[in-house]
Design a protein around this motif. Structure first.
Motif, PDB file in Angstrom:
ATOM      1  N   ALA A   1      28.576  59.147  42.703  1.00 35.60           N
ATOM      2  CA  ALA A   1      29.923  59.726  42.607  1.00 35.60           C
ATOM      3  C   ALA A   1      30.714  59.247  43.814  1.00 35.60           C
ATOM      4  CB  ALA A   1      29.851  61.246  42.579  1.00 35.60           C
ATOM      5  N   SER A   2      31.865  58.615  43.568  1.00 35.55           N
ATOM      6  CA  SER A   2      32.600  58.034  44.686  1.00 35.55           C
ATOM      7  C   SER A   2      33.809  58.862  45.105  1.00 35.55           C
ATOM      8  CB  SER A   2      33.027  56.605  44.365  1.00 35.55           C
ATOM      9  OG  SER A   2      33.940  56.597  43.302  1.00 35.55           O
ATOM     10  N   SER A   3      34.572  59.422  44.144  1.00 39.23           N
ATOM     11  CA  SER A   3      35.763  60.176  44.523  1.00 39.23           C
ATOM     12  C   SER A   3      36.239  61.035  43.359  1.00 39.23           C
ATOM     13  CB  SER A   3      36.883  59.221  44.953  1.00 39.23           C
ATOM     14  OG  SER A   3      37.284  58.427  43.862  1.00 39.23           O
ATOM     15  N   GLU A   4      37.214  61.881  43.674  1.00 37.84           N
ATOM     16  CA  GLU A   4      37.866  62.685  42.651  1.00 37.84           C
ATOM     17  C   GLU A   4      39.358  62.420  42.736  1.00 37.84           C
ATOM     18  OE1 GLU A   4      38.497  67.347  41.434  1.00 37.84           O
ATOM     19  OE2 GLU A   4      36.776  66.804  42.654  1.00 37.84           O
ATOM     20  N   GLU A   5      39.934  61.965  41.613  1.00 40.22           N
ATOM     21  CA  GLU A   5      41.352  61.610  41.582  1.00 40.22           C
ATOM     22  C   GLU A   5      41.984  62.139  40.300  1.00 40.22           C
ATOM     23  OE1 GLU A   5      41.506  57.387  41.736  1.00 40.22           O
ATOM     24  OE2 GLU A   5      40.532  57.269  43.679  1.00 40.22           O
ATOM     25  N   ALA A   6      43.075  62.841  40.419  1.00 39.20           N
ATOM     26  CA  ALA A   6      43.885  63.303  39.280  1.00 39.20           C
ATOM     27  C   ALA A   6      43.062  64.023  38.225  1.00 39.20           C
ATOM     28  CB  ALA A   6      44.634  62.128  38.665  1.00 39.20           C
ATOM     29  N   GLY A   7      42.160  64.897  38.654  1.00 36.82           N
ATOM     30  CA  GLY A   7      41.355  65.667  37.721  1.00 36.82           C
ATOM     31  C   GLY A   7      40.195  64.911  37.107  1.00 36.82           C
ATOM     32  N   GLU A   8      39.911  63.711  37.618  1.00 38.14           N
ATOM     33  CA  GLU A   8      38.799  62.909  37.128  1.00 38.14           C
ATOM     34  C   GLU A   8      37.805  62.656  38.251  1.00 38.14           C
ATOM     35  OE1 GLU A   8      41.099  60.250  33.783  1.00 38.14           O
ATOM     36  OE2 GLU A   8      40.586  59.333  35.689  1.00 38.14           O
ATOM     37  N   MET A   9      36.527  62.741  37.949  1.00 39.99           N
ATOM     38  CA  MET A   9      35.470  62.397  38.889  1.00 39.99           C
ATOM     39  C   MET A   9      35.108  60.932  38.634  1.00 39.99           C
ATOM     40  SD  MET A   9      33.610  63.266  41.367  1.00 39.99           S
ATOM     41  CE  MET A   9      33.417  65.007  41.473  1.00 39.99           C
ATOM     42  N   ILE A  10      35.241  60.108  39.665  1.00 41.65           N
ATOM     43  CA  ILE A  10      35.019  58.671  39.561  1.00 41.65           C
ATOM     44  C   ILE A  10      33.592  58.356  39.997  1.00 41.65           C
ATOM     45  CG2 ILE A  10      35.816  56.389  40.299  1.00 41.65           C
ATOM     46  CD1 ILE A  10      37.932  57.998  38.779  1.00 41.65           C
ATOM     47  N   TYR A  11      32.892  57.584  39.175  1.00 39.17           N
ATOM     48  CA  TYR A  11      31.522  57.145  39.461  1.00 39.17           C
ATOM     49  C   TYR A  11      31.495  55.625  39.509  1.00 39.17           C
ATOM     50  CZ  TYR A  11      30.310  61.896  38.210  1.00 39.17           C
ATOM     51  OH  TYR A  11      30.247  63.256  38.158  1.00 39.17           O
ATOM     52  N   GLU A  12      30.748  55.079  40.454  1.00 42.02           N
ATOM     53  CA  GLU A  12      30.613  53.634  40.602  1.00 42.02           C
ATOM     54  C   GLU A  12      29.177  53.228  40.295  1.00 42.02           C
ATOM     55  OE1 GLU A  12      33.189  51.631  41.246  1.00 42.02           O
ATOM     56  OE2 GLU A  12      34.524  53.356  41.459  1.00 42.02           O
ATOM     57  N   PHE A  13      29.024  52.055  39.684  1.00 41.33           N
ATOM     58  CA  PHE A  13      27.702  51.521  39.381  1.00 41.33           C
ATOM     59  C   PHE A  13      27.107  50.861  40.620  1.00 41.33           C
ATOM     60  CE2 PHE A  13      29.666  50.745  35.037  1.00 41.33           C
ATOM     61  CZ  PHE A  13      29.080  51.855  34.470  1.00 41.33           C
ATOM     62  N   LYS A  14      25.870  51.198  40.909  1.00 42.84           N
ATOM     63  CA  LYS A  14      25.100  50.424  41.882  1.00 42.84           C
ATOM     64  C   LYS A  14      24.330  49.338  41.139  1.00 42.84           C
ATOM     65  CE  LYS A  14      24.181  53.734  45.545  1.00 42.84           C
ATOM     66  NZ  LYS A  14      23.103  54.376  46.297  1.00 42.84           N
ATOM     67  N   ARG A  15      23.873  49.708  39.931  1.00 46.91           N
ATOM     68  CA  ARG A  15      23.164  48.773  39.055  1.00 46.91           C
ATOM     69  C   ARG A  15      23.526  49.144  37.626  1.00 46.91           C
ATOM     70  NH1 ARG A  15      18.415  49.014  36.070  1.00 46.91           N
ATOM     71  NH2 ARG A  15      17.915  51.046  36.922  1.00 46.91           N
ATOM     72  N   ASN A  16      23.709  48.150  36.782  1.00 46.90           N
ATOM     73  CA  ASN A  16      24.097  48.376  35.399  1.00 46.90           C
ATOM     74  C   ASN A  16      23.314  47.391  34.543  1.00 46.90           C
ATOM     75  OD1 ASN A  16      25.394  49.063  33.085  1.00 46.90           O
ATOM     76  ND2 ASN A  16      27.378  48.238  33.663  1.00 46.90           N
ATOM     77  N   THR A  17      22.274  47.867  33.854  1.00 47.08           N
ATOM     78  CA  THR A  17      21.397  47.009  33.078  1.00 47.08           C
ATOM     79  C   THR A  17      21.569  47.282  31.591  1.00 47.08           C
ATOM     80  OG1 THR A  17      19.785  47.092  34.878  1.00 47.08           O
ATOM     81  CG2 THR A  17      19.007  46.285  32.763  1.00 47.08           C
ATOM     82  N   ALA A  18      21.789  46.239  30.824  1.00 48.40           N
ATOM     83  CA  ALA A  18      21.948  46.394  29.375  1.00 48.40           C
ATOM     84  C   ALA A  18      20.633  46.857  28.766  1.00 48.40           C
ATOM     85  CB  ALA A  18      22.392  45.073  28.755  1.00 48.40           C
ATOM     86  N   ALA A  19      20.709  47.812  27.860  1.00 58.05           N
ATOM     87  CA  ALA A  19      19.531  48.319  27.166  1.00 58.05           C
ATOM     88  C   ALA A  19      19.186  47.363  26.026  1.00 58.05           C
ATOM     89  CB  ALA A  19      19.795  49.717  26.629  1.00 58.05           C
TER      90      ALA A  19
END
Length: 115
Positions: free
Chosen positions: A76-94
Motif C-alpha cells: 500500500a503506497s498512499s491514499e488519494e481522493a478516497g482511493e487506497m493506492i497499491y503498487e506492484f513489487k512483482r507481477n507474475t502472469a498466472a
C-alpha cells in the motif's frame, strides 16, 4: 465548479462515481478468502475504495471475473481522493499449466499411433 456545490452534493457525486467504477470493473483482488473490487488499474498498480480496503501488503491474486490473471506482491503506497493506492513489487502472469523444463521441437510427433 465543484467549490460552488454544497458539501452534500459533492459527497453524493463522489459516492455515485465510486459505485459506477465498482459496477463497471470486473477486476478484483483476492487475499485468502477476502475479495475487494478494483476501482482502477494501471501497469504499476491499482486502486481500491479506501473505506473498505485494508492496508494490504504481500502476496495477492488478481482476477477478472473468474479468470486468474496475476499473482502479485504488493504494498500500500498512499491514499488519494478516497482511493487506497497499491503498487506492484512483482507481477507474475498466472498460467494454467506447468512450464516445460525442456525444449519441445515443433516438428516432433505428438503421439505414437499403433497398428
Amino acid at each position: 465548479m465543484s467549490e460552488f456545490l454544497p458539501k452534500e452534493v459533492r459527497e453524493g457525486l463522489e459516492l455515485a462515481r465510486k459505485a459506477d467504477l465498482k459496477r463497471r470493473s470486473r477486476l478484483r483482488v483476492q487475499v485468502g478468502e477476502d475479495a475487494y473490487p478494483i476501482l482502477r488499474s494501471w501497469e504499476t498498480g491499482f486502486a481500491l475504495d479506501a473505506e473498505n480496503a485494508p492496508h494490504l501488503r504481500g502476496l495477492v491474486d488478481l482476477y477478472n471475473g473468474g479468470v486468474h490473471l496475476y499473482q502479485c506482491l504488493i504494498v500500500a503506497s498512499s491514499e488519494e481522493a478516497g482511493e487506497m493506492i497499491y503498487e506492484f513489487k512483482r507481477n507474475t502472469a498466472a498460467v494454467d499449466k506447468a512450464p516445460l523444463d525442456f525444449y519441445r521441437d515443433e516438428t516432433a510427433p505428438i503421439a505414437l499411433l499403433g497398428r
